[in-house]
Design an enzyme around this catalytic site. Structure first.
Site, PDB file in Angstrom:
ATOM      1  CE1 TYR A 138      -3.126  -2.959   0.294  1.00 60.60           C
ATOM      2  CE2 TYR A 138      -3.661  -2.280   2.524  1.00 60.60           C
ATOM      3  CZ  TYR A 138      -3.857  -3.129   1.450  1.00 60.60           C
ATOM      4  OH  TYR A 138      -4.796  -4.129   1.534  1.00 60.60           O
ATOM      5  CE  LYS A 189       1.708 -17.110  -1.670  1.00 58.04           C
ATOM      6  NZ  LYS A 189       1.322 -18.500  -1.369  1.00 58.04           N
ATOM      7  CG  ASP A 222      -0.913 -19.674   1.018  1.00 56.50           C
ATOM      8  OD1 ASP A 222       0.013 -19.335   1.776  1.00 56.50           O
ATOM      9  OD2 ASP A 222      -0.722 -20.358  -0.006  1.00 56.50           O
ATOM     10  CG  ASP A 246      -6.412  -4.457   4.799  1.00 56.59           C
ATOM     11  OD1 ASP A 246      -7.243  -4.325   5.721  1.00 56.59           O
ATOM     12  OD2 ASP A 246      -6.570  -3.954   3.667  1.00 56.59           O
ATOM     13  CG  ASP A 250     -11.564  -7.090   7.425  1.00 50.62           C
ATOM     14  OD1 ASP A 250     -11.100  -6.233   8.212  1.00 50.62           O
ATOM     15  OD2 ASP A 250     -12.448  -6.831   6.577  1.00 50.62           O
TER      16      ASP A 250
END
Ligand code: ATP
Length: 366
Positions: A138, A189, A222, A246, A250
């Site tokens: 971001y 990742k 993942d 992020d 959630d």
């Protein structure tokens, strides 16, 4: 008497509703704590401000709030305005302008609440997710070219710097080591992203070497989603990049019962600029103005803010009052399966404050 200067920015949608409820709770708390006082300064920045002025906040907005002790923020986002105007014009402008590079999100299933996991698993949730909040995916670096042509292109470049990784890794290690389990899970990742993510791994590995008392394990993002669902008790403090955290937070909020409960601190650990505290939910336009928004996320947020301001006893008391209300189950908002309105949940938490003291909850907000 310590009086804390708080900038209150309700923002859009249900933001002003839940933040004003939070201000009421903080005022009630201050009324019963002899050494606690607040000066609240309201700022009407957000999408309506944009419609009137063509900007989400004044040009000198950051200068106006630079001197406060903390920013208490609602939410930002508007169905009629693109996110890159609303988000970048206000929330991210503050986060980046004040270099609030550490985003901290605690999650646990509060007493009396049931999340989507089986109870014996749900009760194991006691996490703090540390999100890199200033760069990564971001960073805002990228571009568009050849608009309207078949060769049109759009790019977002994930930016990872040594300084950026080091400082967030140090912050996460300090936080993890301050918690009883001294356990840090680093999310990555690097199997698929061979440059920035490999660099992330390398630099975090260097930093964690300075914390021999810490147990560190590594997860691909993942696989982390599965671990959060299947083995929640195996996780304590989590360090992840801007994008990964992020998404994971959630998921954490959903597993913790409702998006309406989660809370976040955006911190510049050097304390040279003010921190910003906000519930994790968005503007929730589907319920705006109906008086049914769950204010508990904004209250938990207020407790995080108190903790950061050095008001640990008040932070504990507020947390204990929130837990009393969830445990009794009498005044829960519709997102938690109840029928209480925002004002009723607020009144219930204020009433519960008088029945709790700073030792009623052994827990700080985080
Ligand atoms: P954003 O992109 O800003 O995160 P969003 O629309 O994806 O926004 P939210 O605005 O947080 O996400 O809302 C998602 C859903 O959760 C909505 O249906 C909303 O009604 C519900 N919700 C979010 N916050 C609350 C809350 N405090 N109380 C009750 N319901 C909530």
């Amino acid at each position: 008497m310590s009086s804390h200067r708080i900038a209150v920015i309700g923002g859009d949608g249900i933001g002003p509703e839940v933040v004003e409820a939070g201000v009421k709770v903080l005022e009630a708390l201050a009324a019963t704590e002899p050494d606690l006082a607040f000066e609240f300064e309201r700022f009407d920045w957000g999408s309506d401000y944009y419609r009137r002025n063509g900007r989400m906040m004044p040009q000198d907005g950051l200068a106006q709030i630079e001197g406060v002790d903390a920013i208490y923020f609602g939410s930002v986002g508007d169905p009629d305005l693109p996110d890159d105007i609303t988000l970048w014009g206000l929330r991210l402008a503050i986060c980046q302008g004040f270099d609030q590079y550490a985003n901290v999100r605690p999650t646990r299933l509060l007493p009396g609440l049931t999340g989507p996991l089986r109870p014996e698993l749900g009760q194991q949730i006691d996490w703090v997710i540390v999100r890199e909040n200033s760069e990564g995916e971001y960073a805002g670096v990228g571009g568009r070219a050849h608009r309207g042509l078949p060769i049109e292109v759009g790019m977002d470049v994930a930016v990872f710097t040594r300084a950026g990784i080091e400082r967030i890794a140090q912050f996460a290690c300090e936080l993890a080591i301050s918690r009883p389990r001294k356990l840090l899970t680093v999310v990555t990742k690097s199997n698929a992203q061979r440059h920035g993510m490999v660099f992330w791994d390398e630099v975090v590995r260097e930093v964690v070497r300075d914390y021999p008392g810490l147990t560190v394990d590594w997860m691909l993002v993942d696989a982390m989603t599965q671990r959060m669902v299947n083995k929640p008790g195996s996780i304590d403090t989590v360090l992840a990049t801007n994008l990964h955290a992020d998404i994971l937070s959630d998921l954490a909020a959903a597993l913790g019962g409702s998006l309406g409960i989660g809370s976040t601190a955006n911190i510049n650990p050097s304390r040279s600029r003010p921190p910003m505290f906000e519930p994790i939910h968005g503007s929730a336009f589907d319920i705006t103005g109906k008086g049914v928004a769950n204010p508990l996320g904004a209250f938990w947020t207020a407790s995080l803010m108190l903790d950061h301001l050095g008001e640990q006893a008040a932070a504990r008391r507020l947390m204990a009052a929130i837990e009393t209300v969830t445990d009794r189950g009498e005044y829960l908002s519709p997102d938690l399966g109840g029928s209480a309105r925002t004002a009723e949940v607020t009144a219930a938490v204020i009433a519960a404050l008088s029945g709790v003291n700073s030792t009623s909850s052994s827990r700080l907000a985080g």
